[in-house]
Enzyme design. Structure first.
Site, short mmCIF file in Angstrom:
data_model
loop_
_atom_site.label_atom_id
_atom_site.label_comp_id
_atom_site.label_asym_id
_atom_site.label_seq_id
_atom_site.Cartn_x
_atom_site.Cartn_y
_atom_site.Cartn_z
N LYS A 246 0.86 -1.19 0.00
CA LYS A 246 0.00 0.00 0.00
C LYS A 246 0.89 1.23 0.00
O LYS A 246 1.68 1.44 0.93
CB LYS A 246 -0.90 0.00 1.24
CG LYS A 246 -1.66 1.32 1.47
CD LYS A 246 -2.60 1.27 2.68
CE LYS A 246 -3.21 2.63 2.99
NZ LYS A 246 -4.09 2.62 4.17
N ASP A 251 -2.71 10.25 3.06
CA ASP A 251 -4.08 9.82 3.30
C ASP A 251 -4.79 10.86 4.16
O ASP A 251 -4.70 10.84 5.38
CB ASP A 251 -4.09 8.45 3.99
CG ASP A 251 -5.52 7.96 4.26
OD1 ASP A 251 -6.46 8.56 3.70
OD2 ASP A 251 -5.67 6.97 5.02
N LYS A 258 -10.29 12.94 7.62
CA LYS A 258 -9.79 12.64 8.96
C LYS A 258 -9.81 13.91 9.81
O LYS A 258 -9.53 14.99 9.30
CB LYS A 258 -8.34 12.15 8.88
CG LYS A 258 -8.16 10.74 8.34
CD LYS A 258 -6.71 10.33 8.40
CE LYS A 258 -6.49 8.98 7.74
NZ LYS A 258 -7.07 7.86 8.49
N ASP A 269 1.55 6.58 5.33
CA ASP A 269 0.63 5.60 4.76
C ASP A 269 1.21 4.93 3.50
O ASP A 269 0.57 4.08 2.89
CB ASP A 269 -0.72 6.27 4.45
CG ASP A 269 -1.90 5.35 4.69
OD1 ASP A 269 -1.74 4.36 5.43
OD2 ASP A 269 -2.98 5.60 4.13
N ASP A 328 -12.17 6.89 3.61
CA ASP A 328 -10.94 6.73 4.38
C ASP A 328 -10.50 5.25 4.43
O ASP A 328 -9.39 4.94 4.86
CB ASP A 328 -11.12 7.29 5.79
CG ASP A 328 -9.79 7.55 6.49
OD1 ASP A 328 -8.75 7.50 5.81
OD2 ASP A 328 -9.81 7.81 7.71
N GLU A 330 -9.45 3.51 2.10
CA GLU A 330 -8.98 3.59 0.71
C GLU A 330 -7.88 2.59 0.40
O GLU A 330 -7.76 2.14 -0.74
CB GLU A 330 -8.48 5.01 0.42
CG GLU A 330 -7.03 5.33 0.83
CD GLU A 330 -6.74 5.18 2.32
OE1 GLU A 330 -7.70 5.30 3.10
OE2 GLU A 330 -5.60 4.91 2.70
N ARG A 332 -7.51 -0.50 1.13
CA ARG A 332 -8.02 -1.79 0.68
C ARG A 332 -8.49 -1.74 -0.76
O ARG A 332 -8.48 -2.75 -1.46
CB ARG A 332 -9.14 -2.26 1.64
CG ARG A 332 -10.29 -1.32 1.73
CD ARG A 332 -11.22 -1.61 2.90
NE ARG A 332 -10.67 -1.18 4.18
CZ ARG A 332 -11.29 -1.35 5.35
NH1 ARG A 332 -12.46 -1.98 5.40
NH2 ARG A 332 -10.73 -0.93 6.47
N1 BES Z 1 -4.20 4.69 6.75
C1 BES Z 1 -5.30 4.43 7.57
C2 BES Z 1 -4.99 3.47 8.71
C3 BES Z 1 -4.01 3.94 9.76
C4 BES Z 1 -4.47 4.48 10.93
C5 BES Z 1 -2.67 3.74 9.59
C6 BES Z 1 -3.56 4.87 11.91
C7 BES Z 1 -1.77 4.15 10.55
C8 BES Z 1 -2.21 4.69 11.71
C9 BES Z 1 -6.44 3.81 6.76
O1 BES Z 1 -6.52 4.19 5.44
C10 BES Z 1 -7.71 4.24 7.44
O2 BES Z 1 -7.96 5.39 7.48
N2 BES Z 1 -8.45 3.26 7.95
C11 BES Z 1 -9.66 3.52 8.64
C12 BES Z 1 -10.65 2.48 8.22
C13 BES Z 1 -12.06 2.79 8.63
C14 BES Z 1 -12.59 3.96 7.87
C15 BES Z 1 -12.91 1.56 8.36
C16 BES Z 1 -9.37 3.43 10.14
O3 BES Z 1 -8.54 2.63 10.54
O4 BES Z 1 -9.99 4.18 10.88
ZN ZN Z 2 -4.72 4.80 4.54
ZN ZN Z 3 -7.65 6.01 5.14
#
Ligand code: BES
Ligand code: ZN
Ligand code: ZN
Length: 493
Positions: A246, A251, A258, A269, A328, A330, A332
């Site tokens: 990834k 992000d 966010k 990210d 968010d 994204e 996946r």
């Molecule tokens: N890049 C983030 C995940 C992340 C969070 C990485 C904290 C490093 C530290 C990912 O793209 C994300 O935002 N995931 C969301 C998913 C949710 C919307 C289902 C998350 O983890 O809140």
């Molecule tokens: Zn992300």
């Molecule tokens: Zn994200």
């Protein structure tokens, strides 16, 4: 910093400082020559505690045991402590313990990792960096070792640790200086230097590959996406492995924006793609007998008039439709198309993906541990064993059919988020599972490095910021499966 190993005694080598470990708080070991001075200084020898005695020309550092990770951490701490002194040359002996190979590697690795600092954006750089380290081929405990072999271990460790530092630099680089295009350029230079095959897809390329999910994520950014496919193909390959990473160079969360406190650090990210790049660097320099493909999905998740939105339905490369309920989630979406690409183009024996995929994984395992997920217990176990031998922490998170159902969509084949707030690391992996063909189910491993890839405080041999998570454990796993294959070939010729 240059590290050399020499068949000389410590007493015969000139250096500004000698590093000596105090093991298990035992100041009575014969190699602890300044016992009284250490006591006077209040030094007890706890793990990573240091005491510099300039008159004696020694830096003492505590190691809880001769276990490789304690030694790795102690040497990293020692080198870091010396960065603040005027010392520029260092010598030390060996702390061999049970496994000589593992400990020699740990010492060298610890020093290269401990010497790292991200100062590219600082006007003032370190004044007295360590220029030279001489490891004397002499065990403090008196164990014998073949110096030629030890040299091989040091070279291996330095190569791997430098690949880790290479990844740390990429991840730490601010988002505007490491856009998908710039990342792709970085990958192309590595390919050029290390003789790797390199294929880069731009937006048009992604369109002709029908990567509808990947493209949607990238759409609102001023920086266009890239897919980088590097391949290391040695003559004597025993396995073919595809690594998918990834690479969100930023992000912001997209329209499901966010909150500010969560957005900062999201330059990290891209850690999955960066790890993949670092692994390719290491395996090609170590000349391991495996074919390795690195597929990096590079994009920026931004907001704007043409941003993809919650309620959109995307068509992924494998033809499945995805209801977007949160922009968010994204990573996946990008991985879905890259995983399809890897299966169709590479047809690997094993398929591994690396991603800072979920905050939920950090909640589940803590900041320092990689989440290991997949269908095959043997594969998860084999990888976790290698990780532990490399000094990286992992924890497996189990799939189950109930969590899988939470990804159901009323209008599309699958939703990009779960309908429950619990088990988010696993449901993210189960989303990816929709893009793993039947034939690859047991060959696939998902590694969520959201915690360890980037921590804002120093830990062990890692400074604040990027750690280079993923490189050491994966290289170690490669070495492990090569050894196992060799052993199997010997017993069934
Ligand atoms: N890049 C983030 C995940 C992340 C969070 C990485 C904290 C490093 C530290 C990912 O793209 C994300 O935002 N995931 C969301 C998913 C949710 C919307 C289902 C998350 O983890 O809140
Ligand atoms: Zn992300
Ligand atoms: Zn994200």
């Amino acid at each position: 910093m240059q590290i050399e190993i020499e068949a000389r005694k410590r007493s015969d080598v000139e250096a500004d400082v000698e590093i000596v470990c105090v093991v298990d708080k035992n100041l009575d070991h014969p190699w602890v020559e300044e016992k009284e001075a250490l006591k006077m200084a209040g030094f007890s020898g706890g793990q990573d505690e240091t005491c510099f005695l300039p008159h004696a020309g020694r830096l003492y550092v505590g190691a809880e045991s001769l276990n490789h990770d304690d030694i790795r951490s102690a040497y990293a701490t020692a080198i870091r402590a010396l960065r603040n002194t005027r010392a520029e040359s260092v010598k030390t002996g060996l702390f061999l313990g049970k496994c000589s190979a593992q400990n020699v590697k740990a010492m060298a690795e610890g020093m290269v990792l401990g010497d790292y600092a991200f100062d590219a954006y600082k006007s003032e750089k370190a004044k007295h960096p360590i220029k030279k380290v001489t490891i004397c081929c002499e065990d403090f405990g008196g164990k014998e070792i073949d110096c030629q072999k030890a040299k091989g271990y040091v070279d291996n460790a330095v190569t791997v640790a430098q690949a880790v530092n290479y990844v740390r630099n990429i991840v730490n680089t601010p988002p505007d200086d490491m856009t998908p295009e710039l990342f792709a350029q970085k990958a192309a230079s590595l390919a050029e230097e290390n003789g790797l095959e390199c294929d880069i897809l731009d937006e048009k390329g992604l369109e002709s590959e029908k990567m509808g999910a990947f493209l949607a994520v990238a759409r609102a950014s001023a920086h266009p996406p890239r897919l980088v496919h590097l391949a290391y193909k040695p003559q004597n390959a025993k396995f073919k492995i595809a690594l998918v990473g990834k690479g969100l160079t930023y992000d912001s969360g997209g329209l499901s924006l966010k909150p500010s406190d969560y957005m900062v650090t999201m330059k990290a990210d891209k850690s999955g793609a960066s790890a993949v790049l670092g692994i390719l660097k290491a395996v090609s320099e170590l000349k391991l007998p495996i074919e390795v493909h690195g597929i990096m999905g590079l994009a920026e998740n931004m907001i704007g008039g043409n941003a993809y939105k919650p309620d959109d339905v995307l068509v992924a490369k494998n033809g499945k439709t995805i209801e977007v309920r949160n922009t968010d989630a994204e990573g996946r979406l990008v991985l879905a198309d890259c995983l399809t690409y890897a299966q169709q183009k590479v047809a690997p024996d094993y398929l591994l993906d690396f991603a800072t995929l979920t905050g939920a994984c950090v909640v589940a395992l803590g900041e320092y541990t990689t989440g290991v997920m997949g269908h095959d217990r043997g594969l998860k176990h084999s990888f976790s064993k290698a990780a532990s031998n490399a000094g990286e922490l992992t924890g497996t998170l189990p799939f189950n059919r109930y969590l899988k159902k939470l990804l159901k969509s009323d209008i599309a084949d699958v939703s990009n988020i779960s309908s429950s707030r619990y088990g988010g690391a696993i449901t993210a992996a189960l989303f990816l599972d929709h893009f793993i063909e039947e034939a690859y189910k047991d060959k696939w491993l998902h590694l969520d490095i959201a915690g360890p890839a980037y921590v804002e405080k120093p830990w062990g041999y890692n400074p604040a910021g990027a750690s280079g998570a993923g490189v050491r454990m994966t290289v170690k796993w490669f070495e492990q499966i090569i050894k196992e294959a060799d052993r199997a070939a010997k017993s069934h010729p």
